[in-house]
Design a protein around this motif. Structure first.
Motif, PDB file in Angstrom:
ATOM      1  N   PHE A 247       0.834  -1.204   0.000  1.00 14.88           N
ATOM      2  CA  PHE A 247       0.000   0.000   0.000  1.00 14.88           C
ATOM      3  C   PHE A 247       0.865   1.249   0.000  1.00 14.88           C
ATOM      4  CE2 PHE A 247      -2.534   3.189   2.565  1.00 14.88           C
ATOM      5  CZ  PHE A 247      -3.389   3.536   1.523  1.00 14.88           C
ATOM      6  N   ASP A 248       0.501   2.219  -0.860  1.00 20.90           N
ATOM      7  CA  ASP A 248       1.227   3.477  -0.963  1.00 20.90           C
ATOM      8  C   ASP A 248       0.203   4.610  -1.042  1.00 20.90           C
ATOM      9  OD1 ASP A 248       2.690   5.714  -1.638  1.00 20.90           O
ATOM     10  OD2 ASP A 248       3.860   4.757  -3.205  1.00 20.90           O
ATOM     11  N   PRO A 249       0.087   5.434   0.007  1.00 22.84           N
ATOM     12  CA  PRO A 249      -0.915   6.512   0.000  1.00 22.84           C
ATOM     13  C   PRO A 249      -0.480   7.779  -0.725  1.00 22.84           C
ATOM     14  CG  PRO A 249       0.191   6.431   2.122  1.00 22.84           C
ATOM     15  CD  PRO A 249       0.749   5.296   1.311  1.00 22.84           C
ATOM     16  N   PHE A 250       0.795   7.880  -1.100  1.00 26.79           N
ATOM     17  CA  PHE A 250       1.304   9.027  -1.861  1.00 26.79           C
ATOM     18  C   PHE A 250       1.973   8.485  -3.120  1.00 26.79           C
ATOM     19  CE2 PHE A 250       1.305  10.353   2.597  1.00 26.79           C
ATOM     20  CZ  PHE A 250       0.694  11.596   2.555  1.00 26.79           C
ATOM     21  N   ALA A 251       1.184   7.990  -4.053  1.00 27.73           N
ATOM     22  CA  ALA A 251       1.700   7.136  -5.127  1.00 27.73           C
ATOM     23  C   ALA A 251       2.495   7.866  -6.191  1.00 27.73           C
ATOM     24  CB  ALA A 251       0.547   6.376  -5.783  1.00 27.73           C
ATOM     25  N   GLY A 252       2.291   9.182  -6.362  1.00 28.38           N
ATOM     26  CA  GLY A 252       3.016   9.884  -7.412  1.00 28.38           C
ATOM     27  C   GLY A 252       2.764   9.264  -8.772  1.00 28.38           C
ATOM     28  N   SER A 253       3.822   9.027  -9.519  1.00 26.71           N
ATOM     29  CA  SER A 253       3.680   8.468 -10.871  1.00 26.71           C
ATOM     30  C   SER A 253       3.663   6.946 -10.884  1.00 26.71           C
ATOM     31  CB  SER A 253       4.800   8.982 -11.778  1.00 26.71           C
ATOM     32  OG  SER A 253       6.067   8.585 -11.280  1.00 26.71           O
ATOM     33  N   GLY A 254       3.480   6.339  -9.703  1.00 30.38           N
ATOM     34  CA  GLY A 254       3.165   4.911  -9.656  1.00 30.38           C
ATOM     35  C   GLY A 254       4.304   3.936  -9.500  1.00 30.38           C
ATOM     36  N   THR A 255       5.478   4.378  -9.056  1.00 31.36           N
ATOM     37  CA  THR A 255       6.622   3.470  -8.972  1.00 31.36           C
ATOM     38  C   THR A 255       6.347   2.281  -8.048  1.00 31.36           C
ATOM     39  OG1 THR A 255       8.186   5.255  -9.443  1.00 31.36           O
ATOM     40  CG2 THR A 255       9.075   3.289  -8.391  1.00 31.36           C
ATOM     41  N   THR A 256       5.683   2.511  -6.916  1.00 29.96           N
ATOM     42  CA  THR A 256       5.380   1.404  -6.006  1.00 29.96           C
ATOM     43  C   THR A 256       4.482   0.388  -6.678  1.00 29.96           C
ATOM     44  OG1 THR A 256       5.619   2.788  -4.031  1.00 29.96           O
ATOM     45  CG2 THR A 256       4.332   0.777  -3.803  1.00 29.96           C
ATOM     46  N   ALA A 257       3.426   0.854  -7.333  1.00 30.88           N
ATOM     47  CA  ALA A 257       2.493  -0.059  -7.993  1.00 30.88           C
ATOM     48  C   ALA A 257       3.168  -0.836  -9.116  1.00 30.88           C
ATOM     49  CB  ALA A 257       1.302   0.727  -8.541  1.00 30.88           C
ATOM     50  N   VAL A 258       3.940  -0.146  -9.929  1.00 29.12           N
ATOM     51  CA  VAL A 258       4.601  -0.779 -11.072  1.00 29.12           C
ATOM     52  C   VAL A 258       5.595  -1.837 -10.591  1.00 29.12           C
ATOM     53  CG1 VAL A 258       6.170  -0.390 -13.008  1.00 29.12           C
ATOM     54  CG2 VAL A 258       4.288   1.203 -12.581  1.00 29.12           C
ATOM     55  N   THR A 259       6.401  -1.500  -9.590  1.00 24.83           N
ATOM     56  CA  THR A 259       7.401  -2.442  -9.097  1.00 24.83           C
ATOM     57  C   THR A 259       6.737  -3.629  -8.416  1.00 24.83           C
ATOM     58  OG1 THR A 259       8.840  -0.529  -8.734  1.00 24.83           O
ATOM     59  CG2 THR A 259       9.563  -2.632  -7.822  1.00 24.83           C
ATOM     60  N   ALA A 260       5.677  -3.374  -7.658  1.00 24.58           N
ATOM     61  CA  ALA A 260       4.939  -4.468  -7.031  1.00 24.58           C
ATOM     62  C   ALA A 260       4.393  -5.426  -8.088  1.00 24.58           C
ATOM     63  CB  ALA A 260       3.805  -3.907  -6.173  1.00 24.58           C
ATOM     64  N   LYS A 261       3.847  -4.873  -9.161  1.00 28.53           N
ATOM     65  CA  LYS A 261       3.308  -5.711 -10.239  1.00 28.53           C
ATOM     66  C   LYS A 261       4.407  -6.551 -10.872  1.00 28.53           C
ATOM     67  CE  LYS A 261       0.646  -5.513 -14.524  1.00 28.53           C
ATOM     68  NZ  LYS A 261      -0.224  -4.682 -15.385  1.00 28.53           N
TER      69      LYS A 261
END
Length: 317
Positions: A247-261
């Motif tokens: 979970f990332d509440p300050f996602a910005g351009s999505g690096t956490t989501a992309v790397t998690a995927k």
């Protein structure tokens, strides 16, 4: 579309140009209270309001990259510098909203610069078990005439309780062996290869092997404070397992989501800026075709500027 050279891979399009990507995001009214409604979703909205709608205890790994206490314009969303006390209260505000969302075994990583680190580290001690402070070398930074150039950032590592995930073998760093030692004629604690001698070493809390995203890297966007995928990969691999929720509440351009995927984790991320949501969805689409992470190859984190060696190793496999 902004004109750029063929080698410039920076993602930088407008809302109008990226409408199809923005439409893939969800908003607060789409959240029904169950985990399935938010799983692997990029949520557009104010994180304080969104977190009040999220289900309890669904987070295995929390990654937070809040605005540092600096005046910054995030493509129309401005953050104004606060007093130390006000920034402390701001930190407490988002932290107390995220607390109910964490599992008892969850790990927490919070990014900051040296000045906001003084506040964030102190606040974290009041809520979690602080395990370490990681410092990573940004490699870039503006020069200063009357001060030392700021080329470092901190990441505080904490846990909810005594039991938590830490996958040491997944985050070892591959380094060149300068003075190889042999025992009975065989390498001791290192590997002899045609590309050189290497040792996989335990990572420390100083990370000097990370490159800031730049214009020729596919992960790069026009976000002013984008974090590298390699930085997030270390955190995600160390402190979560495949199938866990990041979970990332300050996602910005999505690096956490992309790397998690890319690392086969689930993600739930929140960002108030629609433009960044569109950029993130473009990156998530790109991850379907290319799951590589710069500086991380074949399960190993390589030293910075060792790409030529990495390519040789990959070619021989």
């Amino acid at each position: 579309m902004i004109e750029k050279s063929a080698r410039n891979k920076t993602i930088d399009f407008s809302i109008e140009e990226g409408r199809e990507y923005l439409d893939r995001c969800i908003v607060i009214s789409d959240i029904t209270g169950d985990v399935e409604s938010i799983m692997n979703q990029f949520i557009i909205g104010d994180c304080i309001q969104v977190m009040e709608k999220l289900p309890p205890k669904f987070v295995d790994l929390l990654v937070v990259d809040p605005p540092y206490n600096l005046a910054k314009d995030y493509h129309g969303n401005k953050f104004n510098r606060k007093s130390q006390d006000d920034y402390r209260n701001y930190t407490i505000l988002w932290l107390e909203k995220v607390l109910p969302l964490l599992k008892d075994t969850a790990s927490i990583y919070v990014c900051c610069d040296w000045k906001s680190s003084l506040v964030i580290g102190d606040v974290l001690h009041n809520y979690f078990r602080v395990q370490n402070r990681i410092t990573w070398q940004r490699e870039k930074g503006r020069g200063a005439k009357a001060n030392w150039k700021n080329g470092m950032e901190d990441v505080w590592f904490a846990t909810v309780g005594e039991k938590y995930t830490f996958n040491l073998e997944d985050v070892k760093v591959r380094k060149k062996v300068i003075a190889p030692y042999k025992e009975e004629g065989k390498p001791k604690d290192w590997e002899e290869t045609a590309e050189g001698n290497f040792r996989n070493t335990c990572p420390s809390n100083f990370w000097d092997d990370i490159s800031i995203p730049y214009w020729s890297m596919p992960e790069n966007t026009a976000h002013p404070t984008q974090k590298p995928e390699k930085l997030l990969a270390k955190i995600i691999l160390a402190s979560s397992n495949e199938g866990d929720v990041v979970f990332d509440p300050f996602a910005g351009s999505g690096t956490t989501a992309v790397t998690a995927k890319k690392l086969r984790r689930n993600y739930v991320v929140v960002e108030q800026n629609e433009l960044y949501g569109a950029w993130a969805q473009k990156r998530l689409e790109m991850a379907e075709e290319d799951s590589s992470i710069q500086g991380y190859h074949n399960g190993v984190f390589w030293e910075r500027n060792s790409l030529s060696v990495q390519k040789k190793v990959n070619a021989n496999m």
